[in-house]
Scaffold this active site. Structure first.
Site, PDB file in Angstrom:
ATOM      1  N   TYR A  29       0.650  -0.960   0.262  1.00  0.00           N
ATOM      2  CA  TYR A  29      -0.095  -0.809   0.061  1.00  0.00           C
ATOM      3  C   TYR A  29       1.133   1.481  -0.251  1.00  0.00           C
ATOM      4  CZ  TYR A  29      -3.740  -3.712   1.243  1.00  0.00           C
ATOM      5  OH  TYR A  29      -4.275  -4.638   1.159  1.00  0.00           O
ATOM      6  N   SER A  98      -3.582  -6.596   8.916  1.00  0.00           N
ATOM      7  CA  SER A  98      -4.407  -7.023   7.726  1.00  0.00           C
ATOM      8  C   SER A  98      -3.281  -7.549   6.540  1.00  0.00           C
ATOM      9  CB  SER A  98      -5.043  -5.709   6.252  1.00  0.00           C
ATOM     10  OG  SER A  98      -6.076  -6.394   5.410  1.00  0.00           O
ATOM     11  N   TYR A  99      -2.912  -7.374   5.107  1.00  0.00           N
ATOM     12  CA  TYR A  99      -2.212  -7.380   4.324  1.00  0.00           C
ATOM     13  C   TYR A  99      -0.665  -7.965   5.108  1.00  0.00           C
ATOM     14  CZ  TYR A  99       0.196  -9.841  -0.610  1.00  0.00           C
ATOM     15  OH  TYR A  99       1.170  -9.935  -0.854  1.00  0.00           O
ATOM     16  N   TRP A 147     -10.330  -4.807  -3.801  1.00  0.00           N
ATOM     17  CA  TRP A 147      -9.169  -4.133  -3.649  1.00  0.00           C
ATOM     18  C   TRP A 147      -7.742  -5.193  -5.429  1.00  0.00           C
ATOM     19  CZ3 TRP A 147      -5.222  -8.424  -3.368  1.00  0.00           C
ATOM     20  CH2 TRP A 147      -3.873  -8.002  -2.677  1.00  0.00           C
ATOM     21  N   ASP A 224     -13.665  -6.667  13.202  1.00  0.00           N
ATOM     22  CA  ASP A 224     -12.877  -6.677  12.129  1.00  0.00           C
ATOM     23  C   ASP A 224     -13.885  -8.113  11.098  1.00  0.00           C
ATOM     24  OD1 ASP A 224     -11.120  -7.583  10.674  1.00  0.00           O
ATOM     25  OD2 ASP A 224      -9.685  -8.631  11.780  1.00  0.00           O
ATOM     26  N   HIS A 259     -12.273  -3.475  10.945  1.00  0.00           N
ATOM     27  CA  HIS A 259     -10.702  -3.632  10.345  1.00  0.00           C
ATOM     28  C   HIS A 259      -9.838  -2.905  10.480  1.00  0.00           C
ATOM     29  CE1 HIS A 259      -8.544  -6.497   7.475  1.00  0.00           C
ATOM     30  NE2 HIS A 259      -8.005  -5.529   7.003  1.00  0.00           N
TER      31      HIS A 259
END
Length: 523
Positions: A29, A98-99, A147, A224, A259
């Site tokens: 990101y 997250s990722y 996404w 989340d 999240h």
């Protein structure tokens, strides 16, 4: 990297002294974002070298962007590179959400020698576990095409270029990329691999906990939409981590958050009070001070579990999850055969059913039961009021009597359903809610099962129309103090759109068909 591809990183270092321990973040990101700048300056001021890296194929890094596929090896190589630098003590901790949490796990199971601690926030399960990579129905949530659009190419794409609410209705799911105006082979890969097979093995970590050799701080929120993985990982690491010391030094924190961890104390109409947000940055610093600097700050002596009880809006501490003394309690569905809609005769109690008629509804994938959410991947649902959804005839509603005293329901939720369908494949959804005295029906959590995967994602098998089967549904976890006058409610339906893709009821290959038929369901 070991294959000579160069990845790009920004470094934030203390202005004096050294060497220092390293905190590493690997992100798809854009490492140049303001959030990383603020974190880099903060951790450098606390005596750390903060390294933020664009993962392979993204931002300033070389190579091809293949989500998840290279993160284990690249994470290992980057951790070891950090440890070798003259400004490094050789102690490396990883951090991310997250990722950037998932890529930590993939690196950790590669066992890099200089990895010393992890902080993993809001990360995802292995494939088929939640809705992010691929869901319990074998496919990702339709909202995930947004996404794949965002992360197409080297830089982030404009999310406002597409009407995601409209696009979520597109079928077949396989061609949602073209409908978004950006063909994406990575999207098509996951759609065409709708069962758990060897294609997924290189990006799995939850079958390799015994390879993880470091203390982990696990953080998530009750809302989340990747919450399922965090308590699962904490429990598994306490049981299966590489050594006794690793197993002992796991910590779990779950707050009333979406999240976007610790971002707000209010979700929709529900305010969780002034203690709902915490000094998360300070907690992260204390964790790294303990494991990267050997600071005797007491964090490893504190209770292993800290969770927020919604309703009463109080934090609770405990040595384990689920909380010690938890009484796993069975609630049963009852009706006179007409539990459809909020005005039906469905009830919920601790008493086992006697001879009672079945409930019936018709599931039409062209008019699916809605799940209340924003249309893109950013957040899938919160504590919304589901009364309007419960006015539909394709929703069965079962409600308990009101509690006379405050009652804590805190832990894992699951449903055991006996159901039949006129279709060869279909879905069943269960939702758990807290009904306020005002009637507000607050979603707590939910889950689903796809009939063909009732025996596992490795062995899909269609069902025989009209035959009754047993289905186990994981509805994840919650922690809610039911206040006096509040009631427990269970919804049963066959869709929760667009959180989950619509089952076409045909038994055809998943994600590849535009043919839809209705299914008559019996509970």
């Amino acid at each position: 990297m070991r294959d000579r591809v160069t990845l790009s990183a920004d470094l934030y270092r203390p202005v004096t002294g050294g060497p220092h321990p390293v905190i590493l973040v690997r992100t798809p990101y854009n490492k140049n974002g303001d959030g990383f700048l603020r974190a880099g300056r903060y951790f450098a001021s606390q005596g750390y070298v903060y390294v933020v890296q664009d993962v392979r194929g993204r931002g300033d890094s070389g190579g091809e962007w293949l989500p998840y596929r290279n993160e284990g090896r690249d994470g290992y190589d980057t951790i070891e590179w950090c440890a070798r630098q003259p400004w490094s003590t050789g102690k490396v901790g990883t951090l991310g959400q997250s990722y950037t949490g998932y890529d930590q796990w993939l690196a950790a199971v590669e066992r890099p020698p200089h990895l010393a601690a992890m902080i993993v926030l809001a990360t995802m399960t292995d494939p088929m576990g939640d809705v992010w990579i691929s869901g319990p129905g074998g496919l990702p949530t339709p909202t995930m095409i947004s996404w794949y659009h965002l992360t197409a190419g080297k830089v982030e794409q404009n999310m406002n270029a597409v009407d995601w609410g409209r696009l979520n209705w597109h079928i077949p799911l396989l061609t949602a990329d073209e409908a978004a105006g950006r063909p994406n082979p990575r999207w098509r890969d996951i759609i065409t691999h709708s069962r758990l097979d060897s294609w997924w093995e290189s990006i799995r970590y939850q079958n390799k906990y015994d390879k993880v050799q470091v203390p982990v701080l696990h953080v998530s929120g009750w809302y989340d939409d990747a919450q399922r993985a965090t308590p699962m990982n904490f429990i598994a690491m306490r049981r299966r981590g590489a050594t006794e010391a690793v197993r002992r030094n796991q910590k779990l924190v779950i707050g009333p958050w979406p999240h976007a961890i610790n971002s707000t104390s209010k979700l929709g109409d529900v305010d969780f009070g002034p203690t709902a947000t915490i000094d998360l940055l300070g907690l992260q610093r204390r964790w790294f001070d303990r494991w990267l600097k050997a600071s005797a700050n007491g964090i490893s002596d504190e209770p292993a579990v800290r969770v927020f009880a919604m309703g009463s809006n109080q934090w609770r501490e405990a040595p384990e999850w689920p909380l010690p003394g938890t009484a796993f309690t069975r609630y049963y569905l009852h009706s006179g055969g007409r539990a459809n809609r909020l005005t039906g005769d469905g009830t919920l109690s601790l008493e086992q059913p006697a001879t009672e008629p079945a409930d019936h509804y018709r599931y039409d994938p062209a008019n699916p039961t809605p799940f209340l959410t924003e249309p893109s991947f950013a957040q899938l649902g919160g504590p919304e009021d589901y009364r309007a959804v419960e006015e539909r005839d394709d929703v069965l509603v079962y409600t308990s009597p009101p509690f006379s005293q405050q009652t804590l329901i805190c832990g894992p939720l699951s449903a055991h359903l006996y159901a039949a369908s006129s279709a060869r494949d279909t879905d069943f959804m269960v939702k758990v809610l807290d009904v306020w005295p005002t009637g507000y029906a607050q979603r707590l959590n939910d889950g689903m099962v796809r009939a063909r995967f009732r025996g596992g994602h490795e062995r899909p098998a269609l069902i025989e129309p009209g035959r009754t089967y047993e289905y186990d549904i994981d509805a994840w976890n919650t922690c809610q103090d039911f206040l006096p006058g509040h009631r427990v409610r269970i919804e049963v339906a066959s869709s929760a759109f667009p959180k989950f893709d619509r089952n076409p009821n045909t038994g055809d290959a998943l994600g590849l068909t535009s043919r839809l038929i209705t299914a008559d369901q019996t509970i």
